[in-house]
Design a protein around this motif. Structure first.
Motif, mmCIF file in Angstrom:
data_model
loop_
_atom_site.group_PDB
_atom_site.id
_atom_site.type_symbol
_atom_site.label_atom_id
_atom_site.label_comp_id
_atom_site.label_asym_id
_atom_site.label_seq_id
_atom_site.Cartn_x
_atom_site.Cartn_y
_atom_site.Cartn_z
ATOM 1 N N LEU A 103 -2.859 -5.856 2.321
ATOM 2 C CA LEU A 103 -2.621 -5.317 0.983
ATOM 3 C C LEU A 103 -1.548 -4.225 1.029
ATOM 4 O O LEU A 103 -0.670 -4.131 0.164
ATOM 5 C CB LEU A 103 -3.938 -4.757 0.414
ATOM 6 C CG LEU A 103 -5.034 -5.790 0.064
ATOM 7 C CD1 LEU A 103 -6.304 -5.080 -0.377
ATOM 8 C CD2 LEU A 103 -4.561 -6.723 -1.052
ATOM 9 N N ILE A 104 -1.642 -3.366 2.001
ATOM 10 C CA ILE A 104 -0.646 -2.281 2.111
ATOM 11 C C ILE A 104 0.746 -2.858 2.371
ATOM 12 O O ILE A 104 1.755 -2.401 1.803
ATOM 13 C CB ILE A 104 -1.059 -1.323 3.230
ATOM 14 C CG1 ILE A 104 -2.390 -0.611 2.847
ATOM 15 C CG2 ILE A 104 0.028 -0.276 3.492
ATOM 16 C CD1 ILE A 104 -2.963 0.247 3.954
ATOM 17 N N PHE A 105 0.793 -3.874 3.227
ATOM 18 C CA PHE A 105 2.088 -4.503 3.514
ATOM 19 C C PHE A 105 2.701 -5.101 2.264
ATOM 20 O O PHE A 105 3.901 -4.935 1.983
ATOM 21 C CB PHE A 105 1.895 -5.569 4.607
ATOM 22 C CG PHE A 105 3.122 -6.356 4.892
ATOM 23 C CD1 PHE A 105 4.207 -5.775 5.612
ATOM 24 C CD2 PHE A 105 3.276 -7.656 4.436
ATOM 25 C CE1 PHE A 105 5.366 -6.509 5.878
ATOM 26 C CE2 PHE A 105 4.416 -8.378 4.693
ATOM 27 C CZ PHE A 105 5.478 -7.824 5.414
ATOM 28 N N ILE A 106 1.879 -5.795 1.537
ATOM 29 C CA ILE A 106 2.374 -6.421 0.298
ATOM 30 C C ILE A 106 2.835 -5.345 -0.675
ATOM 31 O O ILE A 106 3.873 -5.479 -1.352
ATOM 32 C CB ILE A 106 1.282 -7.305 -0.328
ATOM 33 C CG1 ILE A 106 0.987 -8.497 0.585
ATOM 34 C CG2 ILE A 106 1.692 -7.780 -1.712
ATOM 35 C CD1 ILE A 106 -0.202 -9.317 0.131
ATOM 36 N N PHE A 107 2.039 -4.244 -0.776
ATOM 37 C CA PHE A 107 2.429 -3.177 -1.689
ATOM 38 C C PHE A 107 3.762 -2.556 -1.282
ATOM 39 O O PHE A 107 4.633 -2.291 -2.129
ATOM 40 C CB PHE A 107 1.305 -2.115 -1.692
ATOM 41 C CG PHE A 107 1.602 -0.960 -2.567
ATOM 42 C CD1 PHE A 107 1.508 -1.073 -3.965
ATOM 43 C CD2 PHE A 107 2.033 0.270 -2.040
ATOM 44 C CE1 PHE A 107 1.802 0.004 -4.770
ATOM 45 C CE2 PHE A 107 2.311 1.337 -2.870
ATOM 46 C CZ PHE A 107 2.177 1.206 -4.240
ATOM 47 N N VAL A 108 3.957 -2.331 0.015
ATOM 48 C CA VAL A 108 5.216 -1.757 0.498
ATOM 49 C C VAL A 108 6.395 -2.690 0.243
ATOM 50 O O VAL A 108 7.492 -2.286 -0.179
ATOM 51 C CB VAL A 108 5.109 -1.427 1.999
ATOM 52 C CG1 VAL A 108 6.487 -1.007 2.567
ATOM 53 C CG2 VAL A 108 4.077 -0.301 2.227
ATOM 54 N N VAL A 109 6.174 -3.965 0.466
ATOM 55 C CA VAL A 109 7.237 -4.951 0.232
ATOM 56 C C VAL A 109 7.639 -4.952 -1.227
ATOM 57 O O VAL A 109 8.823 -5.003 -1.586
ATOM 58 C CB VAL A 109 6.798 -6.327 0.703
ATOM 59 C CG1 VAL A 109 7.801 -7.385 0.284
ATOM 60 C CG2 VAL A 109 6.632 -6.366 2.222
ATOM 61 N N ILE A 110 6.628 -4.891 -2.075
ATOM 62 C CA ILE A 110 6.937 -4.902 -3.521
ATOM 63 C C ILE A 110 7.727 -3.650 -3.904
ATOM 64 O O ILE A 110 8.683 -3.709 -4.681
ATOM 65 C CB ILE A 110 5.629 -5.007 -4.332
ATOM 66 C CG1 ILE A 110 4.978 -6.384 -4.100
ATOM 67 C CG2 ILE A 110 5.881 -4.788 -5.817
ATOM 68 C CD1 ILE A 110 3.615 -6.518 -4.721
#
Length: 418
Positions: free
Chosen positions: A388-395
């Motif tokens: 989830l954190i990775f996806i949030f950072v990517v976004i």
């Protein structure tokens, strides 16, 4: 006509004078002058003393049973020719029984007192017994339907016995075989008194019941100096024996005065009696007969009234018994129905309790299992936090890159002036 009237009057007077008052009772309106005793008579009983009423002696009452009563004359009969008349009545239930005796004995009350034919020992004299022995069952209606309805089928007999003092009746093997005369007579529940006549003449002895000859003999001659007595006994199912009148008359006096030749000579010497006296005597006799008939009718009406009241009471008792039985059956039925309903409710309550227990178990199971189950589902199916954190950072990076690109293009584009 005058001669016949005088003859009738003298015969009536002679008959009236021949009554032996010392051995009689019931000739007047009241048997007892004081309601306690009868002059010249001894009253006794076993279980109950006979009751003295204005017009009768109740030797044995209608209730209870096993009662004995007696009435003995204290005077001795010195006449050799006599006639004894007893007006009596016996009444009781359908299967009642008892006996009535007329005694003429040397020792009077001594040795007999309240004894009956079957309980007396040795005695010197004669006894006329009225009881249920040997009576034939009535199969016709000689006195009409009313009497049959009042009496029903019954039997009875009148028998005569003699003893010279040598026979112990109480211990005799067959007292009934000692009777010297008998006749059948249904005496119970007639609704009226019956009249028994015992007549001793110079050449004949006879017993008459209700003006019908019962039995007679020319070989019986009772000596003088004996006394009369009455005894009655009731059984467990009782009969009530009542004596209305006992009249003893001397036949020797009346026969002498009833000689027509003596009457005619007496009339010739003393003069004829006025015919008006004859009419008055006949009228008085007729009045007495009418009064007796009215009393008999009144007694019959009383008996019918008692029977009617007893029938009504019996009917009401039966009706109450039936109603009580129906009510009892209804109560029993309702009680059974209530018991069945109670059993059904008990069973239903047990089922409800079981269902409540099942629901409680289910609730407890759900309360304990659902959080664990949800936790397992969340822990099993939830995505990992790093992803989830990775996806949030990517976004965020993508958004920042887009914004930077937009700024650059906006600065490189032509300026617009106004």
């Amino acid at each position: 006509m005058v001669y016949f009237a005088n003859l009738c009057l003298l015969a009536t007077l002679a008959s009236a004078q021949s009554i032996l008052e010392s051995s009689s009772f019931g000739q007047t309106d009241r048997i007892s002058p004081n309601g306690v005793d009868i002059p010249g008579w001894h009253i006794s009983g076993e279980g109950q003393v006979p009751q003295l009423l204005s017009d009768k002696i109740v030797l044995t009452p209608p209730y209870p049973g096993n009662i004995r009563g007696a009435a003995w004359s204290g005077a001795r009969v010195e006449q050799s020719d006599w006639m004894a008349e007893l007006d009596f009545r016996a009444s009781g239930p359908a299967r009642g029984s008892g006996n009535l005796q007329v005694w003429f004995t040397k020792d009077g009350r001594a040795g007999i007192d309240t004894a009956s034919l079957y309980t007396v020992g040795n005695f010197d004299g004669m006894v006329i017994s009225i009881d249920q022995y040997g009576g034939k069952v009535r199969s016709q209606l000689p006195r009409g339907l009313l009497e049959y309805m009042l009496t029903g089928t019954k039997g009875g007999s009148i028998r005569g016995f003699m003893n010279d003092g040598s026979i112990d009746f109480k211990h005799h093997y067959s007292v009934d075989s000692l009777a010297f005369g008998h006749c059948d007579f249904s005496f119970r529940n007639l609704g009226r008194p019956s009249r028994l006549k015992i007549r001793q003449e110079p050449s004949n002895f006879e017993v008459v019941i209700d003006d019908k000859l019962c039995f007679s003999s020319d070989k019986i001659r009772m000596p003088s100096g004996y006394s009369f007595g009455l005894t009655a006994a009731s059984a467990e199912t009782p009969d009530s024996f009542e004596a209305y009148k006992f009249q003893l008359s001397s036949l020797s006096q009346s026969s002498q005065r009833q000689d027509p030749r003596q009457d005619s000579q007496s009339n010739a010497q003393q003069g004829s009696v006025p015919i008006s006296q004859s009419y008055e005597s006949q009228f008085g006799d007729l009045t007495n007969r009418l009064q007796s008939l009215a009393q008999a009718v009144q007694k019959l009406e009383d008996e019918i009234g008692i029977l009617h009241r007893d029938s009504d009471a019996h009917y009401r008792d039966i009706e109450r018994a039936l109603l009580n039985r129906d009510t009892l059956n209804s109560i029993i039925s309702q009680n059974d129905r209530i018991e069945r309903i109670d059993k059904t409710l008990t069973s239903f309550q047990s089922q409800v309790s079981n269902l409540h227990g099942l629901m409680k178990d289910s609730h407890d199971s759900l309360t304990e299992g659902i959080p664990k189950h949800l936790s397992n589902i969340i822990s099993t199916n939830a995505p990992r936090m790093g992803m989830l954190i990775f996806i949030f950072v990517v976004i965020q990076v993508l958004l920042y890159g887009v914004y930077t690109l937009y700024k650059r293009r906006s600065k490189q584009g032509p300026k617009k002036y106004l």
